[in-house]
Scaffold this motif. Structure first.
Motif, short mmCIF file in Angstrom:
data_model
loop_
_atom_site.label_atom_id
_atom_site.label_comp_id
_atom_site.label_asym_id
_atom_site.label_seq_id
_atom_site.Cartn_x
_atom_site.Cartn_y
_atom_site.Cartn_z
N GLN A 1 3.67 7.65 -4.82
CA GLN A 1 2.59 7.28 -5.74
C GLN A 1 2.89 7.76 -7.15
OE1 GLN A 1 -1.18 8.75 -4.39
NE2 GLN A 1 -1.32 7.37 -2.63
N ARG B 1 0.46 -5.26 -6.16
CA ARG B 1 0.34 -6.66 -5.77
C ARG B 1 1.25 -7.51 -6.65
NH1 ARG B 1 -6.04 -7.57 -7.31
NH2 ARG B 1 -5.89 -7.23 -9.56
N LEU C 1 0.86 -1.18 0.00
CA LEU C 1 0.00 0.00 0.00
C LEU C 1 0.90 1.23 0.00
CD1 LEU C 1 -2.57 -1.10 2.74
CD2 LEU C 1 -2.77 -1.32 0.26
N LEU D 1 -8.65 -0.49 -0.89
CA LEU D 1 -7.22 -0.79 -1.02
C LEU D 1 -6.92 -2.21 -0.53
CD1 LEU D 1 -5.69 2.57 0.25
CD2 LEU D 1 -5.26 1.58 -2.00
N ASP E 1 -1.51 3.76 -5.90
CA ASP E 1 -1.59 3.70 -4.45
C ASP E 1 -1.56 2.27 -3.91
OD1 ASP E 1 -4.13 2.84 -5.19
OD2 ASP E 1 -5.15 4.67 -4.54
N ALA E 2 -1.39 1.29 -4.80
CA ALA E 2 -1.36 -0.10 -4.36
C ALA E 2 -0.55 -0.93 -5.36
CB ALA E 2 -2.78 -0.65 -4.23
N TRP F 1 -8.27 -4.96 -2.84
CA TRP F 1 -7.53 -5.14 -4.10
C TRP F 1 -6.18 -5.81 -3.86
CZ3 TRP F 1 -3.01 -3.50 -6.55
CH2 TRP F 1 -2.98 -3.65 -7.95
N VAL F 2 -5.49 -5.41 -2.81
CA VAL F 2 -4.14 -5.92 -2.57
C VAL F 2 -4.16 -7.32 -1.98
CG1 VAL F 2 -2.05 -5.59 -1.18
CG2 VAL F 2 -3.07 -3.66 -2.35
#
Length: 246
Positions: A63, A87, A56, A229, A84-85, A232-233
């Motif tokens: 960012q 994975r 994150l 967030l 902002d994220a 999603w991650v």
């Protein structure tokens, strides 16, 4: 235990609510803070080898740097020029930008979908995605150039008018359903009892919250944002109220 890197601001507005939510729900997730002063590129390269499943990114400067450092980028990252994220997928990093989705979700939950909007203040990243599905967007701005610069980011059918003073904005109030506040001056005369009010930033006067019918506060938006967030991650779907804000 799943490990997530956390590229934080100092002080962080995200860290405590995230850790509290993970602990309260007894989730096998560990958040590992990484300060903004470190070498970002080296940190990103090390995520997969060190066993992190994602990250994150709270820090705004980081960012903005991430899209140039990550090969796989979601469309929202391309549109906003920031992420902002992150994975780890199939051995490589994918960058995402969840801010627009969180804003849309908060607006939809408040019943603002399809609304006519008066936007007050600067544009937010990926503005077109944030207001997707809204009927019309007008802009209250200090100059015609600032107002047109905001509206030009939107599809032509969605663009409304630019108003430059409180009197013009108050007159336009009868034609809008929701006032969206993103910072700067906010004349109270703009707000009407039948308006919804969506605030990305705290308004200059708290009376703004009492002047309208329905409010989405900055704190509630941040709760929705943190929820999206984490979903999603880490594929963890916690409700917004799981993230207690101090």
């Amino acid at each position: 235990m799943t490990c997530l890197a956390f590229f934080s601001d100092n002080p962080s507005r995200w860290y405590d609510p995230l850790v509290a939510a993970l602990s309260a729900h007894d989730l096998p997730l560990h958040l590992h803070p990484i300060g903004a002063g470190g070498e970002l590129e080296a940190a990103l390269v090390g995520l997969r080898p060190l066993g992190f499943s994602g990250a994150l990114v709270e820090n705004a400067a980081q960012q903005a740097r991430i899209p140039a450092l990550v090969g796989r980028r979601e469309p929202e990252v391309e549109a906003a020029g920031r992420a902002d994220a992150l994975r780890v997928q199939w051995g490589s990093l994918t960058a995402g930008f969840l801010f627009p989705e969180a804003a849309r979700r908060a607006m939809e939950q408040a019943g603002f979908a399809g609304a006519r909007i008066l936007w007050v203040g600067p544009a937010v990243p990926d503005l077109a995605s944030v207001v997707r599905g809204m009927r019309t967007v007008h802009a209250y701005a200090s100059t015609p150039t600032a107002g047109e610069g905001l509206l030009v980011q939107l599809p032509a059918p969605q663009r409304g008018r630019v108003v430059l003073g409180p009197q013009q904005a108050e007159a336009l109030g009868a034609e809008v359903d929701v006032v969206v506040y993103a910072g700067g001056p906010l004349p109270m005369s703009i707000l009407q009892p039948y308006h919804g009010f969506f605030a990305f930033a705290e308004p200059p006067l708290q009376d703004a919250y009492l002047a309208v019918e329905q409010v989405v506060s900055p704190d509630y938006f941040r709760q929705v944002y943190l929820s999206r967030l984490l979903a999603w991650v880490a594929d963890v779907d916690l409700p917004p109220d799981a993230f207690a804000l101090g």
